[in-house]
Scaffold this active site. Structure first.
Site: not given
Ligand code: PPE
Length: 319
Positions: A172
């Site tokens: 991330k």
């Molecule tokens: N793909 C991406 C690109 C992504 O950023 C997230 C989380 C996910 C998949 C899902 O991952 P997880 O949260 O581990 O289930 N996106 C984060 C950012 C949101 C934002 O706008 O800032 C989040 O959901 O916290």
């Protein structure tokens, strides 16, 4: 209100309300958690972060899958060769302290580490060790209440998800999110709620901040890891759906496969489980929030809000 008529905040004016922030080891008011304009991360995107939610439960606020998020945070640091001046346990404690000191019942937590302001020039390493902060704020539904009830409207982005030899998509990293921001702006400006990104071969990758699932003929399909972030919500939903009796298959899918799906939904920490009702102006199934989707969403909400004792080990209670 259209974006043109909305009053715009002055540059630098604070809109976010995050209360007290853990800033390099000290709890400080938001106004004091400041960095220099010569911060390396501001120029080159050299930051790493996490997104975590804490929920109100019958036993007080609890953080969902804290260990997994902190582990991914340190993995992202490793990818970017950040020297972290704190241990994972110190970050866990910082997260709990931020929730406690701000008195949140539920909140979204954002740990961030970045390359500071020692030198500029693209090589970030002179800026080690990294600086670190943990902030938290109250954040409701990610794509709005209506998206949760009726399903979100998606469009396929003209921006592709970057390939694995271009950017580290499993980490991330702040800079990765230029790709997400471009896709999200494009979707929003076209009147959609969210963007679907395809990979460079044209297969379904993920949303700007969510992993993708769809149902077809009673089978639950989830997009394979491939170039995508290995979502913690994705992992949680796979586990829950299997326990609920769904056959779950990881697939590489095309966008027309999604057009033909009976149901589709997106998952992420912020988005939780959000139904998708339209993709590229085509209704998914009946063009409403899917029945299975809403069952899975309810099961997920039961777990995060501490109503399912089987998944107690995924919760870290704040006090
Ligand atoms: N793909 C991406 C690109 C992504 O950023 C997230 C989380 C996910 C998949 C899902 O991952 P997880 O949260 O581990 O289930 N996106 C984060 C950012 C949101 C934002 O706008 O800032 C989040 O959901 O916290």
């Amino acid at each position: 209100m259209s974006s043109e008529t909305k009053p715009k905040p002055a540059a630098g004016e604070s809109r976010m309300k995050a209360g007290r922030i853990w800033f390099n080891g000290q709890m400080v008011p938001q106004e004091e958690a400041k960095v220099s304009v010569l911060t390396h991360a501001l120029h080159y995107g050299t930051s790493i972060f996490e997104g975590i939610r804490a929920y109100e439960t019958p036993k007080g606020p609890a953080v969902f899958r804290l260990q997994e998020h902190t582990e991914r945070f340190f993995h992202s640091a490793k990818v970017m060769m950040f020297e972290m001046p704190f241990t994972p346990e110190q970050i866990n404690q910082a997260i709990l302290q931020v929730i406690r000191e701000n008195g949140y019942k539920s909140c979204y937590i954002r740990p961030l580490a970045w390359m500071g302001a020692h030198t500029l020039g693209v090589n970030p390493l002179p800026n080690n060790p990294a600086e670190v902060m943990v902030a938290a704020w109250e954040w409701g539904t990610y794509l709005g209440e209506e998206a949760v009830r009726k399903g979100a409207r998606l469009i396929t982005s003209s921006w592709a998800r970057f390939p694995a030899n271009v950017m580290p998509g499993k980490a991330k990293v702040g800079g990765n999110y230029v790709n997400s921001a471009l896709a999200r702006m494009e979707a929003q400006q076209s009147g959609a709620d969210e963007a679907l990104l395809l990979d460079k071969e044209g297969f379904v990758a993920e949303g700007s901040g969510e992993n993708i699932f769809f149902l077809q003929g009673g089978v639950l399909y989830v997009i394979e890891h491939s170039v995508n972030l290995m979502g913690i919500t994705r992992d949680s939903v796979i586990t829950l759906a299997r326990e609920m009796g769904y056959e779950v298959r990881e697939v590489r899918a095309t966008r027309d496969q999604l057009y033909m799906a009976d149901e589709m939904f997106m998952v992420g920490t912020a988005a939780e489980v959000t139904p998708v009702s339209y993709l590229d102006h085509r209704p998914i199934g009946t063009g409403q929030a899917g029945e299975h989707t809403m069952r899975i969403r309810a099961a997920y909400m039961d777990v995060v809000q501490g109503r399912n004792p089987r998944y107690e080990s995924w919760l870290t209670y704040v006090s």
